[in-house]
Structure formats: structure tokens, C-alpha cells
Design a protein around this motif. Sequence first.
Motif, PDB file in Angstrom:
ATOM      1  N   GLN A 959      46.264  33.651  49.554  1.00 23.50           N
ATOM      2  CA  GLN A 959      45.453  35.044  49.738  1.00 23.50           C
ATOM      3  C   GLN A 959      45.431  35.545  48.431  1.00 23.50           C
ATOM      4  O   GLN A 959      44.749  36.341  48.016  1.00 23.50           O
ATOM      5  N   GLU A 960      46.762  35.669  47.909  1.00 20.26           N
ATOM      6  CA  GLU A 960      46.848  36.382  46.305  1.00 20.26           C
ATOM      7  C   GLU A 960      45.997  35.614  45.498  1.00 20.26           C
ATOM      8  O   GLU A 960      45.123  36.524  44.830  1.00 20.26           O
ATOM      9  N   LEU A 961      45.879  34.322  45.293  1.00 19.26           N
ATOM     10  CA  LEU A 961      44.983  33.738  44.403  1.00 19.26           C
ATOM     11  C   LEU A 961      43.567  34.097  44.763  1.00 19.26           C
ATOM     12  O   LEU A 961      42.779  34.431  43.669  1.00 19.26           O
ATOM     13  N   LEU A 962      43.110  33.971  45.972  1.00 19.98           N
ATOM     14  CA  LEU A 962      41.542  34.178  46.345  1.00 19.98           C
ATOM     15  C   LEU A 962      41.525  35.697  46.099  1.00 19.98           C
ATOM     16  O   LEU A 962      40.185  36.011  45.694  1.00 19.98           O
ATOM     17  N   THR A 963      42.212  36.727  46.223  1.00 21.69           N
ATOM     18  CA  THR A 963      41.923  37.953  46.075  1.00 21.69           C
ATOM     19  C   THR A 963      41.681  38.267  44.767  1.00 21.69           C
ATOM     20  O   THR A 963      40.681  38.975  44.332  1.00 21.69           O
ATOM     21  N   ILE A 964      42.538  37.521  43.758  1.00 26.35           N
ATOM     22  CA  ILE A 964      42.429  37.649  42.220  1.00 26.35           C
ATOM     23  C   ILE A 964      40.868  37.123  41.823  1.00 26.35           C
ATOM     24  O   ILE A 964      40.306  37.874  41.280  1.00 26.35           O
ATOM     25  N   ALA A 965      40.689  35.990  42.377  1.00 25.44           N
ATOM     26  CA  ALA A 965      39.576  35.522  41.964  1.00 25.44           C
ATOM     27  C   ALA A 965      38.286  36.265  42.438  1.00 25.44           C
ATOM     28  O   ALA A 965      36.989  36.602  41.831  1.00 25.44           O
ATOM     29  N   GLU A 966      38.366  36.790  43.697  1.00 25.42           N
ATOM     30  CA  GLU A 966      37.123  37.199  44.020  1.00 25.42           C
ATOM     31  C   GLU A 966      36.914  38.705  43.395  1.00 25.42           C
ATOM     32  O   GLU A 966      35.791  39.274  43.213  1.00 25.42           O
ATOM     33  N   ARG A 967      38.105  39.352  42.893  1.00 32.26           N
ATOM     34  CA  ARG A 967      37.972  40.684  42.134  1.00 32.26           C
ATOM     35  C   ARG A 967      37.229  40.260  40.825  1.00 32.26           C
ATOM     36  O   ARG A 967      36.441  41.049  40.242  1.00 32.26           O
ATOM     37  N   TRP A 968      37.613  39.020  40.285  1.00 33.17           N
ATOM     38  CA  TRP A 968      37.075  38.733  39.036  1.00 33.17           C
ATOM     39  C   TRP A 968      35.395  38.401  39.037  1.00 33.17           C
ATOM     40  O   TRP A 968      34.867  39.001  38.298  1.00 33.17           O
ATOM     41  N   GLU A 969      35.566  37.881  40.310  1.00 33.59           N
ATOM     42  CA  GLU A 969      33.806  37.585  40.863  1.00 33.59           C
ATOM     43  C   GLU A 969      33.168  38.724  40.731  1.00 33.59           C
ATOM     44  O   GLU A 969      31.804  39.121  40.441  1.00 33.59           O
ATOM     45  N   GLU A 970      33.627  39.825  41.311  1.00 32.80           N
ATOM     46  CA  GLU A 970      33.036  41.087  41.532  1.00 32.80           C
ATOM     47  C   GLU A 970      32.615  41.821  40.252  1.00 32.80           C
ATOM     48  O   GLU A 970      31.653  42.441  40.128  1.00 32.80           O
ATOM     49  N   LYS A 971      33.835  41.779  39.408  1.00 31.87           N
ATOM     50  CA  LYS A 971      33.484  42.383  38.154  1.00 31.87           C
ATOM     51  C   LYS A 971      32.414  41.641  37.439  1.00 31.87           C
ATOM     52  O   LYS A 971      31.478  42.309  36.813  1.00 31.87           O
ATOM     53  N   ALA A 972      32.437  40.491  37.337  1.00 28.46           N
ATOM     54  CA  ALA A 972      31.351  39.558  36.700  1.00 28.46           C
ATOM     55  C   ALA A 972      30.090  39.992  37.524  1.00 28.46           C
ATOM     56  O   ALA A 972      28.904  39.997  36.850  1.00 28.46           O
ATOM     57  N   GLN A 973      29.943  39.965  38.786  1.00 33.70           N
ATOM     58  CA  GLN A 973      28.812  40.179  39.377  1.00 33.70           C
ATOM     59  C   GLN A 973      28.193  41.605  38.881  1.00 33.70           C
ATOM     60  O   GLN A 973      26.882  41.752  38.765  1.00 33.70           O
ATOM     61  N   ILE A 974      28.933  42.679  38.798  1.00 33.08           N
ATOM     62  CA  ILE A 974      28.499  43.964  38.422  1.00 33.08           C
ATOM     63  C   ILE A 974      27.840  43.797  37.194  1.00 33.08           C
ATOM     64  O   ILE A 974      26.957  44.423  36.821  1.00 33.08           O
ATOM     65  N   CYS A 975      28.564  43.024  35.943  1.00 29.39           N
ATOM     66  CA  CYS A 975      28.061  42.928  34.886  1.00 29.39           C
ATOM     67  C   CYS A 975      26.821  42.134  34.812  1.00 29.39           C
ATOM     68  O   CYS A 975      25.789  42.421  33.921  1.00 29.39           O
ATOM     69  N   LEU A 976      26.336  41.243  35.738  1.00 31.41           N
ATOM     70  CA  LEU A 976      25.262  40.542  35.669  1.00 31.41           C
ATOM     71  C   LEU A 976      24.011  41.281  36.602  1.00 31.41           C
ATOM     72  O   LEU A 976      22.963  40.774  36.362  1.00 31.41           O
ATOM     73  N   GLU A 977      24.324  42.316  37.205  1.00 29.68           N
ATOM     74  CA  GLU A 977      23.190  42.867  37.727  1.00 29.68           C
ATOM     75  C   GLU A 977      22.243  43.827  37.052  1.00 29.68           C
ATOM     76  O   GLU A 977      21.666  44.768  37.572  1.00 29.68           O
ATOM     77  N   HIS A 978      22.485  44.134  35.768  1.00 31.53           N
ATOM     78  CA  HIS A 978      21.702  44.776  34.891  1.00 31.53           C
ATOM     79  C   HIS A 978      21.560  46.477  35.131  1.00 31.53           C
ATOM     80  O   HIS A 978      20.871  47.052  34.521  1.00 31.53           O
ATOM     81  N   ARG A 979      22.646  46.765  36.056  1.00 32.67           N
ATOM     82  CA  ARG A 979      22.717  48.165  36.120  1.00 32.67           C
ATOM     83  C   ARG A 979      23.064  48.996  35.114  1.00 32.67           C
ATOM     84  O   ARG A 979      22.565  49.932  34.578  1.00 32.67           O
ATOM     85  N   GLN A 980      24.004  48.485  34.430  1.00 34.01           N
ATOM     86  CA  GLN A 980      24.581  48.954  33.065  1.00 34.01           C
ATOM     87  C   GLN A 980      25.032  48.128  32.269  1.00 34.01           C
ATOM     88  O   GLN A 980      26.145  47.169  32.626  1.00 34.01           O
ATOM     89  N   LYS A 981      24.336  47.757  31.167  1.00 37.26           N
ATOM     90  CA  LYS A 981      24.760  46.564  30.292  1.00 37.26           C
ATOM     91  C   LYS A 981      25.901  47.182  29.394  1.00 37.26           C
ATOM     92  O   LYS A 981      25.870  48.355  28.870  1.00 37.26           O
ATOM     93  N   HIS A 982      26.605  46.140  29.242  1.00 38.19           N
ATOM     94  CA  HIS A 982      27.918  46.322  28.533  1.00 38.19           C
ATOM     95  C   HIS A 982      27.845  45.514  27.079  1.00 38.19           C
ATOM     96  O   HIS A 982      27.148  44.464  26.810  1.00 38.19           O
ATOM     97  N   PRO A 983      28.552  46.170  26.276  1.00 41.10           N
ATOM     98  CA  PRO A 983      28.626  45.320  24.932  1.00 41.10           C
ATOM     99  C   PRO A 983      29.135  44.168  24.906  1.00 41.10           C
ATOM    100  O   PRO A 983      29.681  43.718  25.703  1.00 41.10           O
ATOM    101  N   LEU A 984      28.783  43.338  23.884  1.00 43.75           N
ATOM    102  CA  LEU A 984      29.138  41.889  23.827  1.00 43.75           C
ATOM    103  C   LEU A 984      30.501  41.609  23.547  1.00 43.75           C
ATOM    104  O   LEU A 984      31.014  40.770  24.266  1.00 43.75           O
ATOM    105  N   SER A 985      31.402  42.462  22.933  1.00 46.12           N
ATOM    106  CA  SER A 985      32.711  42.374  23.129  1.00 46.12           C
ATOM    107  C   SER A 985      33.326  42.741  24.214  1.00 46.12           C
ATOM    108  O   SER A 985      34.431  41.982  24.606  1.00 46.12           O
TER     109      SER A 985
END
Length: 1437
Positions: A959-985
Amino acid sequence: MEGGDEFVPPPECPVFEPSWEEFEDALGYIAKIRPIAEKSGICKIRPPPDWQPPFAVEVDNFHFTPRIQRLNELEAETRVKLNYLDRIAKFWEIQGSSLKIPNIERHILDLYSLAKIVTEEGGFEAVSKERRWARVAQKLGYPPGKNIGSLLRSHYERIVYPFEMFQSGASLPPCKPRPYESDDVDKEYKPHSIPLRQSVQPSKMSSYGRRANRLQPEPEPTEEDIEKNPELKKLQIYGAGPKMMGLGLVPRDKARKKDLQPPPLNLVVKDEVKMKEEDEGSTDDPGKDEPCTKMTMRLRRNLSNPQFVDSFVCRMCGRGDDDEKLLLCDGCDDNYHTFCLLPPLTDPPKGNWRCPKCVAEECKKPAEAFGFEQATREYTLQSFGEMADTFKADYFNMPVHMVPTELVEKEFWRLVSSIEEDVTVEYGADIHSKEFGSGFPVKNGKRHLSEEDEEYARSGWNLNVMPVLDQSVLCHINADISGMKVPWLYVGMVFSAFCWHIEDHWSYSINYLHWGEPKTWYGVPAVAAEKLEEVMKKLTPELFEFQPDLLHQLVTIMNPNILMAHGVPVVRTNQCAGEFVITFPRAYHSGFNQGYNFAEAVNFCTADWLPMGRSCIEHYRRLRRYCVFSHEELTCKMAACPEKLDLNLAAATHREMFIIVQEERKLRKALLEKGITEAEREAFELLPDDERQCDKCKTTCFLSALACTNCTERLVCLYHTQDLCSCSTDKLYLRYRYTLDELLAMLHRLKVRAESFDSWANRVKEALEQEEGIKDLEALKEEAAERKFPDNELLQRLSAVLADIERCRSRSAELLGGTPSERPSLQELRTLVDTMLNLPCVMEQLEEVQAVLQKVEEFDSRAQALVSSGGAEWKQPSPGPSAAHVQALLEEGALLPVAAPACELLAGLQEQGRWLGQVRHTLRPAGGEVTLAVLRSLMEAGCNVPQSVSVETAMGELQELLTIAERWEEKAQICLEHRQKHPLSTLEAIVNEAQLIPVQLPNIQSLQACLTRARAWVTDLEEIQNGEHYPCLDDLEGLVAIGRDLPVRMEELRQLELQVASAHSWRDKASKTFLKKSSQHSLLEVLCPCVEKSKKREEDLLSSEADSDVNVLGLTAQDLRDPGAIVMAFKEGERQEKEQNGGSSPSPTSSQPVCVCGGVPRPLLYRCQLCKDLFHGGCVPFPSVLSPVNLPIANPLCWWDWDTCFLCLRCQRSRRPRLETILALLVALQRLPVRLPEGEALQCLTERAINWQGQAKQVLDTPELQGALQRLQELKEMQTRDENEEHKEENKGNREDVISGLENGIKKPEIPSVTGVESLVALIPRLKGPVIELVPSTRAQLEELLLEGDLLEVTLDQTHTIYRLLQAASPPPRHSLNTLIQMELQEQKRSGRAGKMKDSKRKRKTQKAEGGTSEASDSKKTRPVNHTPVQTPQEVL
């Protein structure tokens, strides 16, 4: 409802909704709910939703005649008021006066209430003396302060007071009045032979309108009608009393002849009076035919007769003086002074008059009993429904289904309480189902029933079945009693009512509403029945005076609010279609219908009714009311066959029979004490009911009766032995059905039947306490079934024991035989052993079953020990029980006949090991990256695995591993949705950190791919920007598109977007400068040389798509990025363009297509100057000869200045801007950091135009051409001067014409030399040329320059100059000029016609707006055509 109070609905009755299991036993369910429901008197039962019996009535053959109900005659208090009005109206009518009831406050005066209140206040004299009339008005509900008390006194004194005086007897003479001689005086009241008081039958075509006013005036009957039928004056009735003369009849004088009138039929006339009248009739009277009045006493008698002299005196004072004040009675011929009457009469009455004695005799006639009359029209269901729906819709002025039930209820009680509004309805009540068929399916062989219909035909809730069920008492009555054993049908309409009543013999009743609108019910419980009777008798004693059993006649209702106000508990309910209503014994009930509906009702009696039925017979005996059946006969018939009775019914019959036998023994003993010893047996059940009724109380006798040998036609019950006759005792004898011994024997058999249950119960108790054989228990159960014992606790216990025995047998056989349908659990096996041990008998399989139990328990203990030994760290292979050991135990447990609980634990332990192995394999360091789907599947599988410490620890880490993975997936999904573009760095940091997780993350991988594309984008941008030349627009646009799709914020992208936007802006500006509106060409195509034009037709150009930029110069996309390649391709295009347009075009044949339309050559063809193709007039735009705006030509003979240069659409592809405009575009282009193919082409075009312009200027500056231009200018000035001199001479000769040209103050326009194209036609023959001469070399040089100038998509002045020189050096092209002029004239005609149509429409609208003035119509004729005043006819001006 007095005082206008609104009706307040009583509380609702209980409503029951049985389940299907409860609904199976109809009478059993009614007995179950009886303790609750009988407290209200009525209840409603909603069957299960699926119970929907079909409607079995044959609608086409169903005909019935309804009853007529006048609503305000139903209510008890209203009927009392109407009866009072009847009596007071009759009182005045028989005295020769008519009565009009006065109106006060827009309502008729309630004379009954007025008289009642005045009587309560002490009488007329007391109220008048103490001035309490205002108080009387207040009690009547009138508002104070309007002097209504004086009006009431006046009306009371004039109308009511004489009647009250008559009622008190003060107005009668001192002598004893003659008795009313009629057979009806002592006629016995028979409640079952009620005469119809409303004997006036309505017309078949009559319709009962809404709120027909009782006071509506009727047409006056003629004198002839009255003579033929004196009853005509009695047709307008005023209430529920006997019909009488109407209140609305107007007094009239009537000439009559006393000696020709017969005596009244209801009076006794003495013989001597008859003889006297015969003598008087035989004498000749000269005044016989003259009209007589009561003022002259109509004295037509022989004065010499002494009897006549004696009778000519006042009956009150005994004197004969004041002849003019003596009145002669039309009934008895007695005389009365007007001042001797009480109250005295001021004026003699007109018409018939009767004395107080005759009035008293007339008023002594008993009133007829009230009842319903039958309608004269026969209805079908359809015709009655149409009538009922129409009546309701018209009354409430809305569709019948939209009328609220509350509104109908309030309106019903308002109408029945009103003496003013007379609403009449019809009710199809008490229709015999035996004759017309029941609404339920019936198995009578008359019609075929489906399987479903047969189920309803057998149902206990079928009203044809319920009265004859085994638990019903009525099944022991052989006769089909209509309404009790055989259902009655009811077809109702709105307001049709059933009055307060209880059922015959105080039985139950059940009513089912088959369909239609609801039926509203009111009920009173049996405990309040006497209270209801007491209240109704107290409030309306007048009605019960003549009808003691009024409430048994179903003709009287009373407002439930009045009953509740006097302490009577009332409930109500709305019975909807498909619902039952049950009324309990002696429960009064009434109600009315909300609209058109169809109901069915019947009676039934259960065992608990028997005591109530006996009490009802005693009540009937006191009322002298007939019985429907004999209660004693019914009880004895049941007692004769006790073995057929239900046990509860047998016990109730025994209790009832015991009381009857005891009472019969006491009555017969009383006869013996009176000395009556003779007796004979009589089969009373074989006699008709009217031959075995008690002569005193009308009770139907069965057990015994007293008869007389002399009075054979009479008999009495033993309660009225003294009322039989006056014969001696030895003439009396007892007629009996059974001896006392026979009755005791019947009672004993009932007791045995009732007590047989007790002995059976004792044997059952002994069998259940001791270990008996199974056969003995089964025999006891069979005995209960044979004797029809009721369902009881002992029988249930016995049945449960036998069921346990059978169940233990079957389960033991399955267990020991190895063929169980389902493996029992260990607990079930223990329960089976315990049950077998506790049974009241010995089970043979008990020992074997116990051995199986011991074996299973031993296996379970070993398995439990193995399970409890496990529990090591889950990440390491478990040192606990091995998988092989667990599998061996599982196989051993599978062979057992019972499912041991430890088997489930072993299976769980095995599943735990398997799952933990999968988790270890997945999360091992060398296992590679795991996907999210694998983690989720492991989590889901772990939830289904039996829990343990190892499992919970592994689940926590997953459960701990799945929670961490889903949290990073959520971050990546936010970055991919074009709502607010982030710098390359930032994105690189996210990806680098997420890669540390040993899980494959799809969104992180997508984000990583986006970062790779972003880096490649930056690299491509740097390569383009660092190139040799400015970047091309296409390359920048591609980069912008890619950059926008990336979820990365890049600063270079914004700069690129600005550059691309500025390039597009420049291209749009250049397009607007060069391209025509709706042009088929692109900007690059227009700027580049046009090759192969002369070989194509215009329709090919229009129909084909525009060439792409790649195909314009024959270069690839990569070549367009090289400026040198574009310049070389442009030069090559110039060369090819010149070669293609250098030759001449041959003349087309008659069949060769020309023009853009592709048509054949026809007149008015004109040739393009560049491509030499021919075009029709009207297909393409041609130049205007005069000028583009059609302005006048200063010198029309200078034909070389005419605008005749024509270039087709293929040759002139753009607007051809001036060179100065193009130079401004080039300046803007130089500021762009972007290269465009159009910019390169525009530079080449500009360079080409500037080069050509330099060449043209160089040629035109030669002396030869300068001289030619000078020559042309001189010719133009000379011709202008000559024309001015000619105009001066013409003006002198035509001055008078000019003056005469003024009409209506308007000066005609001066005619210039040439203002219209049509004027040039006459000048064509006068054209001369050539006017200048050019050497061939110069001419060729000019033609070459003109060709190249026409190819340029730029406007240059030198092009026009060269064209003028070449025109002036050539002969005038008269044919071409004529063709061009004719084309322009045709175009002007078409445009002029279209303009005329538009002007005509516009002026017609103006004419309509301004009223159609003549100026508007004239303006249609004065519009100049083609702007040519020279050629305009005179009538136009």
C-alpha cells in the motif's frame, strides 16, 4: 351545516395491507384484524398489488333502473325543516291563502328554526313583550344592527303565529270536533310496505340540473286544469313531507256554484243534509248562474227551512248578527265571524276557505313514510356513465378526474343541509347479481373460465364465495338470501348516497369497488350504535314519531360533524377501485359516491357473530321488525351436524345453543304453569315465513310457538303468550320443533365435538413427554386433520416434532450413505446429533452418526494445531508447516462427509503462502520494475486472502509503494494537462526523482518523452537561428506548432510566435494589396510569372484548385528556402512568359469554343490584348470606353484616348497596384527577421518592374517619340478649339429653344458635346488615322515594351503612354470600337432594367406610405436612362 360552517372530515379508519400469505385465508385474516378494526366500526383492506380480478359482468346485457335521490331530503334535520314547511304551507292552503316564504339577507327565512327559537324563548307574546327579537335574529345567525328583529317579528306574526295558535288548539271552537273518519287512522304501520311519498314521476327526458332552486316559480295552472285535476295545486312540494299545495300558488277569486259542488270525499255527510241539498238543487233559483262570494255567504238556501235558520249562526259565539262578517266553510258549511277567529281576520279570504275544525281534521291525516322512488328510465352501464360524467363535469365545471375528493365531500354535505338548493341524482342500488351477473368470475357453467379466472372464482375474497366458506355461519342457510348470501351490485354517480344503517341481523358486510371513482364511507363502532340512535332521535324526534325503525330503512343521513359534536365517534375513508371495505356487526355506516363507479357487496357471519345475532333478534322483537331468517333455526341446524363444524364454530355454537336451550326450558315451564299442556310437533322450517311469524313482535318462530284451536290463522312466540287471543286456556296448545330431550342431546353432541379437542390435547402432551413410537405421533396428527381441529400450539408442536423426525431420518441417511446433496458443517452435524437425542422417540441411526461426529472432531483438532504453528517473517520463506503437509491434510478433509471448519483454515493458510510468494517474487531487488496494474491486482488479491500478521505486513508495504507511485503519477498528470506549463528544469527534476521508484509509471514516462522532444526542439531552433539566411516562415510555424503541444514552458516560443505573427501580418497586407476579392489565385502565384496561360481556358482555371506554392515556380519545398533558387526560377518564368505571349492567336472556327463560358463564337466578341483569346460580352468585365466612371470626354474625336485596352482574367490576375505601394511593402519586408517565398517573389517583381520602367523611359525620351507625343497634344487642343466655336454658333441659333426649354420653372440641362456611350456610335465613321507615323523599328520596340508591360502585375504610367502611341500610329479599329460600344450598351440596358425594378419596388412602398399621390406615380416615368440627356425623349422631361 348551520351558519355556513364548513365540513370537517372525521379521522381516517384503519387501513390494512395483507401479505400474500395472510391474504390466502380471507375469514382468518378478518378475524386477525377484528380486535383493531371493530373499534372503528369499519376498515379498509388493500389486496396485494397482483390480485386483480377480471370484471365479469356482461356489459351489453346489463340494464337497470336507478333510484332517484333528492339530496336535501336525505339529511334528517333538513327533512324536519322541510316537513315543517309542508305542514305550515298546507295549513294556509286549505284556508284559501297561499304562502310565499320571505327572503332576508338574500336567503329564504328558515321558518322552522324561527319557530323553534321563539318557542325556546317563551313564545310570541313573551318575546314581543320583552323585546327579544334581536336576540332571536342573533341566534338565527343574522348580523346585528340591521333591524332584522323587526322583520322577523312581522314575518312570524303573519305566517307562523296563526299556525302555532292552531297547533296549540286555541283556534278551535268550544265544541268537540268531528273525528277524522278514515281507514288510515288506526292503520297499522308496516315498515316493509312503505308507500312512495314522492309519487310524481319525472319525465323520461328530464334532466336534473345543477342546484335547481326549490323556490323557482312555476307556471300558473289554468282554471280549466284546476277544475279537471285539483291535485295540480299540490305538485310543487316544499320538503320531505306528503305532497301538498305549493307555496308558490297565488290566491285567486274563483266563481263557483255552491249547490253544484259535491261534498268533500273525506267528510261524513249526514242524511238530512244530503236531502236538504237535493231539495235545494231541485228549486229554480233566478240567481243561480251569478258568481257568489264569501262576503255574501253564498246564501242560496230556503229561508223557510228551520234547520237552515238554526245553522245560520257563528260556531264560536253562537250569534247570527253581523251577516257581512260571517264566513261559510267550504268543508262543513259551518259559519264563523271573521272577528271570532283566532287570530281574527281583517279581510275575508279569497277562494276556498275552511274553518278551524276542518283544518284540524285535514291536518290530522298521518304523513306518509319517506322512501325513494324509482326512475322511469332504464340505463345501460354506458348510458349511465355518460350521464354521470356529464353531470359531474357540468356541476364542477372541470374534467371529472380533476375534481378533488375533498371538494366533492364538502359540497355534498353543504347540499344535503340546504333547504334552498334542490339537487337530484340517481343511484343504481341493490341490483341483484343473481339476475344480472356478479362482477367476480363465478363457476356456474354459463361461461367458460380461464385458469386465472378459476383461481379468482375459488378465492375466499370473491363475494360469491365468502358467505359460504366453512368458517361462515351463513353457509348453513339453504336459501339464497339476496343481499346477504348473494351479492348486490351498486352503480353510483357523484353525490349518490347510502344513508346511516346497520346490516340485517347485525351481520358483517364486505364491499368491493370494481372500478370507477372513489366511494366515501363514514362509520360508527358498535359500542356507539345506541348513542347514534339516541342523538338522531333527540335532534329529529318528528321523524321517528311515525317511523320508529327509520334507521332500518336506509333513507336518512345526518352530518358526521353533528354526530361528533354530540359525542358519537365517527371515522371515514375513501374506497378506491380494487379495495375492500369491511363493516363489523352493529356498526352504523353511510357514505356517498365521488363519481361514476361500480361496486359489489354481500354479508357474512363468523363464529364470533352468534351472540350479536341473538341480541339483534331481541332488538327486532322490541321494534316489531321482520327477520330475514330465524336465528334459532340457524343455530339448531349447525347443532344437528356438529362433526361438520369448524372447532371454533362448534365451540361458539355450543355456547349459543346452551343459552337458547336454557331460555326455551324457562319459557315452556311458564306455559305449564299457566295450564297449557297440549302440544304437537311442527316442522317450522317447512312453513313459509309469513305463516310462522309472531302476531305481536313479527319474529320468525322455530323452536316453539303458541297457537289456538279457534284462532288458527294466528300464532305468537312464547314471549307474547298473553297477546294471542282471549280464548280459554284449554284452546291453546304448544307447537314445537324439538323436545327438550332432543335439544339436550344436540347440546351434548356439540359439547363432545367442542371437548374432543381436550382429550386429543392430553394424549399429545403425553406423547411429547414420553418416548413413544413414531407411528403413534403420526396417528395423533391424522386424527387432528380428520376432526378439523383448529391450528393451535399443540398441533404446531406435534407437526414440528414429526418434521424433525423426518428431517433427521433423511439427513442421517444421506450422511451415512455418502450421497449428501450438500456437505453439512460440523456445527450442523452436532445440531443433528442433539436433535436426535432430544426427540420423543428412539432413532436407529443415532450411534452411527455419533461415530462420524467423533472422527470429524479429531481431524479438526489436528488441523487447528497445524494452523496455529505458522507465523514467521513474510519476506523470508516460512519455517512453519510445509505446503505438502497442508495439502495432505486438505485431501484428508475432502474425504470426510462433513465440512470441518479447519479445512477452511488450511485452505486459507495455503492461499496465504501462495500470495506471499507472489509478493516476494514481485518486490525482489532483481525483479525489475513493476507496473501499477500488478500492484493493484496484488492488493485486491490480498484483501481476499485470510488475514494474518504476515499478510497485513506485506499489504502495508504494498500500500505504501502504491500510494507513492500514484502520488508521482498524479504530479506527472498535472504537468501533462497543459493547465500551467512548467520550466524544463522543474520537469527534469520531477522525472529524475520519480525514476528512483521501482514502479513503471506511465505518466512519468510520457513526461520524460515530452522532455526529450523539448530538448530536440531547442536544438532545432538553435540550428535554424544560426543558419546562413533568415529562417523560413514554414520552419518557424512548424517549430511553434511543436512547441505549443509540449507541456514545457520555453521562453524562445513566445519570441517565435511574435515573429510568425508579424510575418502573417505582412502576408495579409500584401494579399489585400494584390489579390482581388474572391480571387482564385494565391499571393505567390500572382507575384510570379504566369506560364502556359494561353494554352488553358478560363473554366479550367476556375474549376481547378489553385496551384500550391511549390508548383508555382516548379521548385520543391526545400528549394523555396534558397533565395538564389527562387531568383533563378523567377527569371526562367519571365522568359517562358514572354515566349508564350509573343505569338498571335489564330481566329477561331464557328464550332471552336471560346470565352470562359466555353460557348461557340457569336456576335459581339472581343479579343484580349495579351493572350489574344476571344470573349463574349457579358461573360467577363470589359473596359468602359469613356472612363471607368462614365464621365464626359473632352474631345471624343481623339479616339486613341478612348479606354479600349482589354486584358482577360487570366492575364490580369491581381489589382496591379502602383509601384509606390509595392515599395512600401518591400520596406516593411526588410524589417522582418523571417523569409517568405512571397517576399522573394515580390522583390523579383519589383526589380523587373523598375527595369522595365527604365527601358520605357529611355525609349519614350527619344526625339521621335517626343515629337509624336507633342503632335497628339496639338491635335487634341485643335479639335477642342474647333468644337468650342461650333458650340457658340449653335447656342446663338438655338437661344429661343433654350428659353422655351423652361417648363414648370425647371431649366433643361445643357447638352455637352458627348456624355453617353451611345453618342460615340455616330462618331465612329468620322474617326481618322493614323494621326502619327512611327518607323518600323520604333514600332516594334514599343510593341515589345507594351507586351512586357502588360505582363507585369504592376500599374505604370509608361504602359498607357506606349498604348496611346501605338493606337495613334494605327488606323482607327472601327469594328473593335463598335463591338466594345455595343457591349457596353447591352450592359447598361441590363443594369438599367435591374435598377428600374428596384426603383419601382421602392417607389411602390413610398406610394403606399404617402397615400398613393400622383407625384409618386409620375416619378416612375421621369427616370433618365443610361445618363444620356442628349438622347432622352421629350416626354421624359
